[in-house]
Design a protein around this motif. Structure first.
Motif, PDB file in Angstrom:
ATOM      1  N   ARG A   4      12.306   7.182  -3.895  1.00 32.07           N
ATOM      2  CA  ARG A   4      12.838   8.448  -2.891  1.00 32.07           C
ATOM      3  C   ARG A   4      13.271   7.764  -1.341  1.00 32.07           C
ATOM      4  N   ALA A   5      12.288   6.425  -0.746  1.00 34.18           N
ATOM      5  CA  ALA A   5      12.161   5.892   0.127  1.00 34.18           C
ATOM      6  C   ALA A   5      13.679   5.497   1.019  1.00 34.18           C
ATOM      7  N   GLU A   6      14.530   4.605  -0.670  1.00 36.24           N
ATOM      8  CA  GLU A   6      16.116   4.844  -0.248  1.00 36.24           C
ATOM      9  C   GLU A   6      16.782   5.376  -0.194  1.00 36.24           C
ATOM     10  N   ARG A   9      16.535   6.904   3.386  1.00 34.73           N
ATOM     11  CA  ARG A   9      16.633   5.718   3.820  1.00 34.73           C
ATOM     12  C   ARG A   9      18.529   5.764   4.458  1.00 34.73           C
ATOM     13  N   ILE A  10      18.748   6.482   3.196  1.00 32.06           N
ATOM     14  CA  ILE A  10      20.484   6.629   2.364  1.00 32.06           C
ATOM     15  C   ILE A  10      21.352   7.670   3.496  1.00 32.06           C
ATOM     16  N   ARG A  11      20.511   8.784   3.684  1.00 34.11           N
ATOM     17  CA  ARG A  11      20.761   9.641   4.234  1.00 34.11           C
ATOM     18  C   ARG A  11      20.453   9.749   5.352  1.00 34.11           C
ATOM     19  N   LYS A  12      19.336   9.314   5.839  1.00 31.86           N
ATOM     20  CA  LYS A  12      18.934   9.624   7.564  1.00 31.86           C
ATOM     21  C   LYS A  12      20.295   7.996   7.822  1.00 31.86           C
ATOM     22  N   GLU A  13      20.631   7.618   7.137  1.00 28.44           N
ATOM     23  CA  GLU A  13      22.299   6.054   8.087  1.00 28.44           C
ATOM     24  C   GLU A  13      22.857   7.233   8.439  1.00 28.44           C
ATOM     25  N   PHE A  14      23.356   7.968   6.878  1.00 29.45           N
ATOM     26  CA  PHE A  14      24.519   9.062   7.098  1.00 29.45           C
ATOM     27  C   PHE A  14      24.392   9.482   8.402  1.00 29.45           C
TER      28      PHE A  14
END
Length: 152
Positions: A4-6, A9-14
């Motif tokens: 869930r954390a990863e 993080r990936i969505r936020k980075e996008f």
């Protein structure tokens, strides 16, 4: 499988990358705008961009709690359909009274592209290429029609 954390993080980075990519692009009035968090300025009308594991979408969401009033707003958009299609140069999907991912009944006008995955960085350029021209066109449309929604 992503934790869930990863995933977060990936969505936020996008969305950060998308915002950085769009930062130099002014809105239809020539002003600076926060494209990922576009504010329509009208209560209960939102521009939504989604990048998920199997699709990407951009559109208008009408989230008024009163179903009849929501339908009135949707009908008003329907009357402006030709203008939207002229701005976007394509037809979008129109859905009255749809249950969203949090169980709220909304109406939406959107364009969806399947087969792109925000979790795969290799898809990001394609996702941005899908979102960018459509959110800019949506902003152009909104600049033309927003006054008609201010008194509803």
């Amino acid at each position: 499988m992503y934790s869930r954390a990863e995933t977060s993080r990936i969505r936020k980075e996008f969305w950060i990358k998308f915002g950085q990519f769009m930062k130099p692009v002014p809105n239809a009035e020539g002003r600076r705008i926060n494209w990922p968090n576009y504010k329509t300025g009208i209560k209960d009308i939102y521009f939504r961009m989604k990048a998920e594991r199997d699709f990407v979408s951009v559109g208008i969401e009408i989230a008024h709690g009163d179903a009849e009033y929501q339908e009135l707003i949707f009908d008003h958009f329907t009357q402006l359909r030709k203008i939207l299609e002229s701005c976007t140069q394509e037809e979008w999907d129109w859905v009255l009274h749809h249950e969203n991912e949090v169980g709220q009944i909304v109406s939406k006008i959107e364009k969806v592209k399947k087969g792109l995955n925000v979790m795969e960085e290799k898809d990001w350029a394609s996702i941005i290429s899908f979102l960018k021209p459509r959110i800019i066109a949506l902003d152009e449309f909104w600049d033309l029609v927003k006054p008609g929604f201010e008194d509803l």
